[in-house]
Design an enzyme around this catalytic site. Sequence first.
Site, PDB file in Angstrom:
ATOM      1  N   CYS A   1      -8.117 -10.894 -24.260  1.00  0.00           N
ATOM      2  CA  CYS A   1      -7.352 -12.039 -23.726  1.00  0.00           C
ATOM      3  C   CYS A   1      -7.716 -12.241 -22.247  1.00  0.00           C
ATOM      4  O   CYS A   1      -7.561 -11.321 -21.426  1.00  0.00           O
ATOM      5  CB  CYS A   1      -5.856 -11.799 -23.880  1.00  0.00           C
ATOM      6  SG  CYS A   1      -5.424 -11.260 -25.548  1.00  0.00           S
TER       7      CYS A   1
ATOM      8  N   CYS B   1      -5.473 -11.193 -19.195  1.00  0.00           N
ATOM      9  CA  CYS B   1      -4.689  -9.948 -19.214  1.00  0.00           C
ATOM     10  C   CYS B   1      -5.381  -8.800 -18.483  1.00  0.00           C
ATOM     11  O   CYS B   1      -6.540  -8.470 -18.759  1.00  0.00           O
ATOM     12  CB  CYS B   1      -4.390  -9.556 -20.664  1.00  0.00           C
ATOM     13  SG  CYS B   1      -3.289  -8.143 -20.768  1.00  0.00           S
TER      14      CYS B   1
ATOM     15  N   CYS C   1      10.847 -14.367 -30.281  1.00  0.00           N
ATOM     16  CA  CYS C   1      10.644 -14.845 -28.923  1.00  0.00           C
ATOM     17  C   CYS C   1       9.174 -15.232 -28.852  1.00  0.00           C
ATOM     18  O   CYS C   1       8.303 -14.388 -29.068  1.00  0.00           O
ATOM     19  CB  CYS C   1      10.967 -13.712 -27.947  1.00  0.00           C
ATOM     20  SG  CYS C   1      10.468 -14.033 -26.252  1.00  0.00           S
TER      21      CYS C   1
ATOM     22  N   CYS D   1      14.204  -6.020 -27.549  1.00  0.00           N
ATOM     23  CA  CYS D   1      13.059  -6.857 -27.910  1.00  0.00           C
ATOM     24  C   CYS D   1      11.814  -5.980 -27.808  1.00  0.00           C
ATOM     25  O   CYS D   1      11.738  -5.125 -26.920  1.00  0.00           O
ATOM     26  CB  CYS D   1      12.946  -8.039 -26.948  1.00  0.00           C
ATOM     27  SG  CYS D   1      11.519  -9.088 -27.286  1.00  0.00           S
TER      28      CYS D   1
ATOM     29  N   CYS E   1      13.200  -5.762 -22.971  1.00  0.00           N
ATOM     30  CA  CYS E   1      11.993  -6.149 -23.716  1.00  0.00           C
ATOM     31  C   CYS E   1      10.918  -5.106 -23.427  1.00  0.00           C
ATOM     32  O   CYS E   1      10.528  -4.908 -22.276  1.00  0.00           O
ATOM     33  CB  CYS E   1      11.542  -7.529 -23.276  1.00  0.00           C
ATOM     34  SG  CYS E   1       9.994  -8.030 -24.039  1.00  0.00           S
TER      35      CYS E   1
ATOM     36  N   ARG F   1      12.698 -19.397 -21.291  1.00  0.00           N
ATOM     37  CA  ARG F   1      12.657 -18.409 -20.204  1.00  0.00           C
ATOM     38  C   ARG F   1      11.583 -18.751 -19.175  1.00  0.00           C
ATOM     39  O   ARG F   1      10.409 -18.872 -19.520  1.00  0.00           O
ATOM     40  CB  ARG F   1      12.413 -16.989 -20.749  1.00  0.00           C
ATOM     41  CG  ARG F   1      12.503 -15.920 -19.638  1.00  0.00           C
ATOM     42  CD  ARG F   1      12.466 -14.493 -20.178  1.00  0.00           C
ATOM     43  NE  ARG F   1      13.337 -14.368 -21.308  1.00  0.00           N
ATOM     44  CZ  ARG F   1      12.928 -14.098 -22.552  1.00  0.00           C
ATOM     45  NH1 ARG F   1      11.668 -13.853 -22.796  1.00  0.00           N
ATOM     46  NH2 ARG F   1      13.788 -14.026 -23.534  1.00  0.00           N
TER      47      ARG F   1
ATOM     48  N   CYS G   1      -6.310  -1.914 -23.836  1.00  0.00           N
ATOM     49  CA  CYS G   1      -6.155  -2.674 -25.083  1.00  0.00           C
ATOM     50  C   CYS G   1      -7.514  -3.158 -25.602  1.00  0.00           C
ATOM     51  O   CYS G   1      -8.385  -3.552 -24.830  1.00  0.00           O
ATOM     52  CB  CYS G   1      -5.228  -3.860 -24.838  1.00  0.00           C
ATOM     53  SG  CYS G   1      -4.945  -4.864 -26.315  1.00  0.00           S
TER      54      CYS G   1
HETATM   55  N1  SAM Z   1      -0.298  -6.862 -26.720  1.00  0.00           N
HETATM   56  C1  SAM Z   1       0.790  -7.658 -27.141  1.00  0.00           C
HETATM   57  C2  SAM Z   1       0.438  -9.118 -27.283  1.00  0.00           C
HETATM   58  O1  SAM Z   1      -0.558  -9.555 -26.730  1.00  0.00           O
HETATM   59  O2  SAM Z   1       1.195  -9.808 -27.963  1.00  0.00           O
HETATM   60  C3  SAM Z   1       2.023  -7.524 -26.238  1.00  0.00           C
HETATM   61  C4  SAM Z   1       1.824  -7.398 -24.751  1.00  0.00           C
HETATM   62  S1  SAM Z   1       1.102  -8.856 -23.931  1.00  0.00           S
HETATM   63  C5  SAM Z   1       0.801  -8.239 -22.314  1.00  0.00           C
HETATM   64  C6  SAM Z   1       2.540  -9.917 -23.776  1.00  0.00           C
HETATM   65  C7  SAM Z   1       2.359 -11.283 -23.162  1.00  0.00           C
HETATM   66  O3  SAM Z   1       2.257 -11.171 -21.739  1.00  0.00           O
HETATM   67  C8  SAM Z   1       1.136 -12.095 -23.509  1.00  0.00           C
HETATM   68  O4  SAM Z   1       1.236 -12.706 -24.758  1.00  0.00           O
HETATM   69  C9  SAM Z   1       1.107 -13.124 -22.400  1.00  0.00           C
HETATM   70  O5  SAM Z   1       1.858 -14.260 -22.752  1.00  0.00           O
HETATM   71  C10 SAM Z   1       1.776 -12.408 -21.229  1.00  0.00           C
HETATM   72  N2  SAM Z   1       0.833 -12.142 -20.127  1.00  0.00           N
HETATM   73  C11 SAM Z   1      -0.066 -11.146 -20.053  1.00  0.00           C
HETATM   74  N3  SAM Z   1      -0.770 -11.201 -18.917  1.00  0.00           N
HETATM   75  C12 SAM Z   1      -0.306 -12.260 -18.234  1.00  0.00           C
HETATM   76  C13 SAM Z   1      -0.648 -12.839 -16.965  1.00  0.00           C
HETATM   77  N4  SAM Z   1      -1.617 -12.332 -16.194  1.00  0.00           N
HETATM   78  N5  SAM Z   1       0.037 -13.916 -16.551  1.00  0.00           N
HETATM   79  C14 SAM Z   1       1.030 -14.440 -17.341  1.00  0.00           C
HETATM   80  N6  SAM Z   1       1.384 -13.933 -18.538  1.00  0.00           N
HETATM   81  C15 SAM Z   1       0.726 -12.866 -18.988  1.00  0.00           C
HETATM   82  C1  DTB Z   2       6.254 -12.812 -21.863  1.00  0.00           C
HETATM   83  O1  DTB Z   2       6.155 -13.942 -22.347  1.00  0.00           O
HETATM   84  N1  DTB Z   2       5.931 -12.514 -20.624  1.00  0.00           N
HETATM   85  C2  DTB Z   2       6.128 -11.102 -20.372  1.00  0.00           C
HETATM   86  C3  DTB Z   2       6.699 -10.588 -21.723  1.00  0.00           C
HETATM   87  N2  DTB Z   2       6.680 -11.767 -22.527  1.00  0.00           N
HETATM   88  C4  DTB Z   2       6.089  -9.444 -22.385  1.00  0.00           C
HETATM   89  C5  DTB Z   2       4.918 -10.444 -19.842  1.00  0.00           C
HETATM   90  C6  DTB Z   2       4.409 -11.059 -18.542  1.00  0.00           C
HETATM   91  C7  DTB Z   2       3.270 -10.251 -18.039  1.00  0.00           C
HETATM   92  C8  DTB Z   2       2.822 -10.703 -16.694  1.00  0.00           C
HETATM   93  C9  DTB Z   2       1.642  -9.941 -16.208  1.00  0.00           C
HETATM   94  C10 DTB Z   2       1.844  -8.454 -16.041  1.00  0.00           C
HETATM   95  O2  DTB Z   2       2.871  -8.026 -15.463  1.00  0.00           O
HETATM   96  O3  DTB Z   2       0.942  -7.733 -16.440  1.00  0.00           O
HETATM   97 FE1  SF4 Z   3      -3.997  -6.691 -25.356  1.00  0.00          FE
HETATM   98 FE2  SF4 Z   3      -3.270  -7.971 -23.146  1.00  0.00          FE
HETATM   99 FE3  SF4 Z   3      -4.205  -9.360 -25.226  1.00  0.00          FE
HETATM  100 FE4  SF4 Z   3      -1.768  -8.143 -25.392  1.00  0.00          FE
HETATM  101  S1  SF4 Z   3      -2.332  -9.823 -24.025  1.00  0.00           S
HETATM  102  S2  SF4 Z   3      -3.415  -8.163 -26.940  1.00  0.00           S
HETATM  103  S3  SF4 Z   3      -2.157  -6.331 -24.124  1.00  0.00           S
HETATM  104  S4  SF4 Z   3      -5.354  -7.845 -23.975  1.00  0.00           S
END
Ligand code: SAM
Ligand code: DTB
Ligand code: SF4
Length: 336
Positions: free
Chosen positions: A62, A65, A194, A134, A103, A266, A58
Amino acid sequence: MNDQSITSIRPDDAEAIEALFALPFNDLLYRAHTVHRRHFDPNEVETCALLSIKTGGCSEDCGYCSQSARHEGPASRGTPIMDSDEVRAAAKRAKAQGARRLCMGAAWRGPKQAHLERIVEFIRIAKAEGLETCMTLGFLSEEQARQLKEAGLDYYNHNINTSPEHHANIVTTHTFEDRIETIANAQKAGLKVCCGGILGMGESRRDRARMLQALAQLPEPPRSVPINVLVPMPGTPLENAPPLEPFELVRTIAVARILLPTSRIRLSAGRHAMSDELQALCFFAGANSIFLGEKLLTTDNATPERDKALFAQLGIVPRPQEKHAGSTETRTSKTA
Ligand code: SAM
Ligand code: DTB
Ligand code: SF4
């Protein structure tokens, strides 16, 4: 304390929200649980499955992530988007495990027009298995949100993740306001939203209060509010963030329940590292939805066997699945 002051709070009153956080634990839980019972069956918890339809690579940075191409995380390099057979198999598995909703998440800043045809097909596949749908695909224009709504999408997930003040410490490639704009676009298109956040990213209690306040002040309250606890990912800037104090999680859920009385809250990422007792406290405080299944997007979730055993011990029943493919919701709760 009269009945009204137990259950209501003005979302524009930042001090009152912080005062809720500071209440004695039992007083806070009593208030939250009173609100919870007024709007929901306290013994019913919704279950949603997660599927990463496009993992890693990506463009965004963030700090939490693993899927950012800008960090050395385990999924920093991207895989292609899934094909329809993989999505169908995942939808069947989710249905068999008892999930109500699928989702589907993609590691994009936002979908390109060419992606949307695939996405529309994935919505059709999941609905044909009798699942609610979702998507979480990043930023959406108003037009893209309308296309997804027309394709039959039920929910769009787009989290604010933290307070407006803490956001720039976590992400530099987009702003808090960018995220609010996409949420507004989804709501304008008639999608159920959501939207929630992540705890344990070095934020203060005031930040947690401000994040919940921002959720309560969206154009409409989100139907579903995921509260994630950071899963620290190796190679990301937040890999060594200090762990969240467990009672602070319970307090945050309780304040979310009071501020967002009709939203599903959730208990999301991080559950695999929580004790059964901590999860039970979160359900009492007002959490009434979980992610079900071995995996979240890239990390492990609590196993379905453990969740089944926990529900049995607590006398919790899963919110019923949809009866027919594409049917309207079966409403067993006082509000959806
Ligand atoms: N790229 C899109 C976005 O950022 O909206 C959708 C996918 S992103 C991985 C979805 C959500 O996963 C993020 O907004 C965040 O709240 C959650 N998330 C990602 N990495 C995480 C982590 N290491 N621990 C907890 N939540 C995480
Ligand atoms: C949300 O709030 N949490 C989910 C879903 N929406 C997309 C994602 C959690 C990701 C946790 C870290 C991972 O598995 O990479
Ligand atoms: Fe990209 Fe992860 Fe940020 Fe979603 S949360 S925009 S997948 S870097």
